[in-house]
Design a protein around this motif. Structure first.
Motif, PDB file in Angstrom:
ATOM      1  N   ILE A  17      77.700  80.811  48.039  1.00 31.14           N
ATOM      2  CA  ILE A  17      78.413  81.739  48.925  1.00 31.14           C
ATOM      3  C   ILE A  17      78.315  81.272  50.373  1.00 31.14           C
ATOM      4  N   ILE A  18      77.130  80.876  50.791  1.00 31.36           N
ATOM      5  CA  ILE A  18      76.937  80.430  52.172  1.00 31.36           C
ATOM      6  C   ILE A  18      77.793  79.197  52.460  1.00 31.36           C
ATOM      7  N   SER A  19      77.822  78.267  51.529  1.00 32.40           N
ATOM      8  CA  SER A  19      78.614  77.057  51.718  1.00 32.40           C
ATOM      9  C   SER A  19      80.112  77.361  51.724  1.00 32.40           C
ATOM     10  N   GLU A  20      80.565  78.078  50.716  1.00 31.25           N
ATOM     11  CA  GLU A  20      81.998  78.324  50.579  1.00 31.25           C
ATOM     12  C   GLU A  20      82.559  79.247  51.656  1.00 31.25           C
ATOM     13  N   HIS A  21      81.709  80.102  52.212  1.00 36.56           N
ATOM     14  CA  HIS A  21      82.174  81.016  53.265  1.00 36.56           C
ATOM     15  C   HIS A  21      81.766  80.531  54.651  1.00 36.56           C
ATOM     16  N   ARG A  22      81.227  79.315  54.695  1.00 32.34           N
ATOM     17  CA  ARG A  22      80.836  78.662  55.952  1.00 32.34           C
ATOM     18  C   ARG A  22      79.898  79.549  56.779  1.00 32.34           C
ATOM     19  N   LEU A  23      78.813  79.946  56.153  1.00 29.77           N
ATOM     20  CA  LEU A  23      77.842  80.832  56.790  1.00 29.77           C
ATOM     21  C   LEU A  23      76.524  80.118  57.100  1.00 29.77           C
ATOM     22  N   GLU A  24      76.529  78.794  57.043  1.00 22.27           N
ATOM     23  CA  GLU A  24      75.311  78.037  57.289  1.00 22.27           C
ATOM     24  C   GLU A  24      74.720  78.409  58.648  1.00 22.27           C
ATOM     25  N   GLY A  25      73.416  78.605  58.672  1.00 27.54           N
ATOM     26  CA  GLY A  25      72.715  78.900  59.919  1.00 27.54           C
ATOM     27  C   GLY A  25      72.823  80.337  60.403  1.00 27.54           C
ATOM     28  N   GLN A  26      73.571  81.178  59.696  1.00 26.19           N
ATOM     29  CA  GLN A  26      73.707  82.568  60.121  1.00 26.19           C
ATOM     30  C   GLN A  26      72.592  83.418  59.519  1.00 26.19           C
ATOM     31  N   ASP A  27      72.108  84.352  60.309  1.00 24.87           N
ATOM     32  CA  ASP A  27      71.106  85.308  59.839  1.00 24.87           C
ATOM     33  C   ASP A  27      71.843  86.466  59.171  1.00 24.87           C
ATOM     34  N   LEU A  28      71.715  86.565  57.878  1.00 24.76           N
ATOM     35  CA  LEU A  28      72.427  87.585  57.094  1.00 24.76           C
ATOM     36  C   LEU A  28      71.514  88.710  56.625  1.00 24.76           C
ATOM     37  N   LEU A  29      70.307  88.768  57.176  1.00 26.68           N
ATOM     38  CA  LEU A  29      69.331  89.755  56.718  1.00 26.68           C
ATOM     39  C   LEU A  29      69.854  91.186  56.861  1.00 26.68           C
ATOM     40  N   ALA A  30      70.411  91.521  58.000  1.00 28.39           N
ATOM     41  CA  ALA A  30      70.906  92.895  58.214  1.00 28.39           C
ATOM     42  C   ALA A  30      72.006  93.238  57.210  1.00 28.39           C
ATOM     43  N   GLU A  31      72.883  92.279  56.944  1.00 25.54           N
ATOM     44  CA  GLU A  31      73.957  92.518  55.985  1.00 25.54           C
ATOM     45  C   GLU A  31      73.395  92.697  54.569  1.00 25.54           C
ATOM     46  N   GLN A  32      72.385  91.903  54.229  1.00 24.11           N
ATOM     47  CA  GLN A  32      71.798  92.009  52.900  1.00 24.11           C
ATOM     48  C   GLN A  32      71.046  93.326  52.726  1.00 24.11           C
ATOM     49  N   ILE A  33      70.394  93.781  53.770  1.00 22.14           N
ATOM     50  CA  ILE A  33      69.692  95.066  53.690  1.00 22.14           C
ATOM     51  C   ILE A  33      70.688  96.206  53.541  1.00 22.14           C
ATOM     52  N   LEU A  34      71.749  96.183  54.336  1.00 21.23           N
ATOM     53  CA  LEU A  34      72.764  97.220  54.203  1.00 21.23           C
ATOM     54  C   LEU A  34      73.419  97.167  52.828  1.00 21.23           C
ATOM     55  N   ALA A  35      73.682  95.958  52.334  1.00 22.18           N
ATOM     56  CA  ALA A  35      74.269  95.823  50.996  1.00 22.18           C
ATOM     57  C   ALA A  35      73.355  96.434  49.938  1.00 22.18           C
ATOM     58  N   LEU A  36      72.049  96.198  50.060  1.00 18.00           N
ATOM     59  CA  LEU A  36      71.099  96.796  49.116  1.00 18.00           C
ATOM     60  C   LEU A  36      71.136  98.315  49.218  1.00 18.00           C
ATOM     61  N   GLU A  37      71.168  98.847  50.419  1.00 15.35           N
ATOM     62  CA  GLU A  37      71.225 100.310  50.582  1.00 15.35           C
ATOM     63  C   GLU A  37      72.491 100.881  49.954  1.00 15.35           C
ATOM     64  N   VAL A  38      73.617 100.198  50.146  1.00 10.98           N
ATOM     65  CA  VAL A  38      74.876 100.654  49.556  1.00 10.98           C
ATOM     66  C   VAL A  38      74.794 100.599  48.031  1.00 10.98           C
ATOM     67  N   GLU A  39      74.275  99.489  47.504  1.00  9.46           N
ATOM     68  CA  GLU A  39      74.146  99.369  46.042  1.00  9.46           C
ATOM     69  C   GLU A  39      73.226 100.441  45.473  1.00  9.46           C
ATOM     70  N   LEU A  40      72.151 100.751  46.186  1.00 13.33           N
ATOM     71  CA  LEU A  40      71.246 101.812  45.733  1.00 13.33           C
ATOM     72  C   LEU A  40      71.975 103.153  45.712  1.00 13.33           C
ATOM     73  N   GLY A  41      72.801 103.409  46.697  1.00 10.58           N
ATOM     74  CA  GLY A  41      73.598 104.632  46.715  1.00 10.58           C
ATOM     75  C   GLY A  41      74.587 104.683  45.570  1.00 10.58           C
ATOM     76  N   GLU A  42      75.211 103.546  45.281  1.00  8.02           N
ATOM     77  CA  GLU A  42      76.145 103.501  44.153  1.00  8.02           C
ATOM     78  C   GLU A  42      75.415 103.764  42.840  1.00  8.02           C
ATOM     79  N   LEU A  43      74.209 103.220  42.725  1.00  6.90           N
ATOM     80  CA  LEU A  43      73.400 103.474  41.529  1.00  6.90           C
ATOM     81  C   LEU A  43      73.064 104.955  41.419  1.00  6.90           C
ATOM     82  N   ALA A  44      72.591 105.551  42.485  1.00  8.88           N
ATOM     83  CA  ALA A  44      72.265 106.984  42.469  1.00  8.88           C
ATOM     84  C   ALA A  44      73.492 107.806  42.106  1.00  8.88           C
ATOM     85  N   ASN A  45      74.638 107.409  42.641  1.00  8.08           N
ATOM     86  CA  ASN A  45      75.870 108.134  42.362  1.00  8.08           C
ATOM     87  C   ASN A  45      76.216 108.094  40.875  1.00  8.08           C
ATOM     88  N   GLU A  46      76.005 106.942  40.239  1.00  4.86           N
ATOM     89  CA  GLU A  46      76.306 106.831  38.803  1.00  4.86           C
ATOM     90  C   GLU A  46      75.320 107.635  37.956  1.00  4.86           C
TER      91      GLU A  46
END
Length: 161
Positions: A17-46
């Motif tokens: 994903i990093i290579s194909e979306h040209r994200l090398e060297g970018q800090d994606l921690l905040a995005e990954q944390i938010l993605a986890l929070e969203v996924e957890l909400g989707e799980l709770a919703n189901e």
């Protein structure tokens, strides 16, 4: 559970994903944390565990399992980014309802975001595995569902997702 294999598979997907979306060297921690929070909400919703106002039953078991492993993908990604891949799974027991377990997972996500320590990561990882057990899934089912969803995620990248 073969945690090393899960981390290896996740690393391969992340690298792609990093290579194909040209994200090398970018800090994606905040995005990954938010993605986890969203996924957890989707799980709770189901699970519908918090919907006291509704008589509608939870989603089918396989849908809940798929939502669960979506979150696992992001937990593994966080472990890779933070260099906490050498985890030893600890069997824990959390006293509380399913709603309280979800809330505690959210708390531990926040703690990891703030502290970025091995202890905060392993605490989150272990409680997330406990949540899976509390939802009725075995480690084998979780592992297989992860493999299946990882394959789907690679197919999505093939299709330009």
């Amino acid at each position: 559970m073969k945690v090393e294999k899960l981390f290896d598979m996740q690393r391969q997907l992340n690298d792609r994903i990093i290579s194909e979306h040209r994200l090398e060297g970018q800090d994606l921690l905040a995005e990954q944390i938010l993605a986890l929070e969203v996924e957890l909400g989707e799980l709770a919703n189901e699970t519908r565990c918090f919907k006291y106002w509704s008589n509608k039953p939870p989603a089918d078991r396989h849908i809940i399992l798929e939502e669960y492993v979506d979150g696992l993908h992001f937990i593994l990604s966080l472990g890779i980014v933070l260099k906490f891949e050498n985890v030893e799974i600890q069997t824990i027991h959390f006293e509380g309802s399913l709603v309280q377990t979800f809330q505690r997972v959210y708390d531990l996500i926040t703690k990891l975001h703030e502290q970025k320590t091995y202890e905060s990561f392993t605490g989150l990882f272990d409680l997330y595995l406990f949540l899976g057990k509390n939802l009725g899934f075995t480690h084998q089912e979780i592992e297989q569902a992860y493999y299946d969803k990882n394959e789907v995620n690679h197919q999505r990248q093939d299709e330009g997702y």
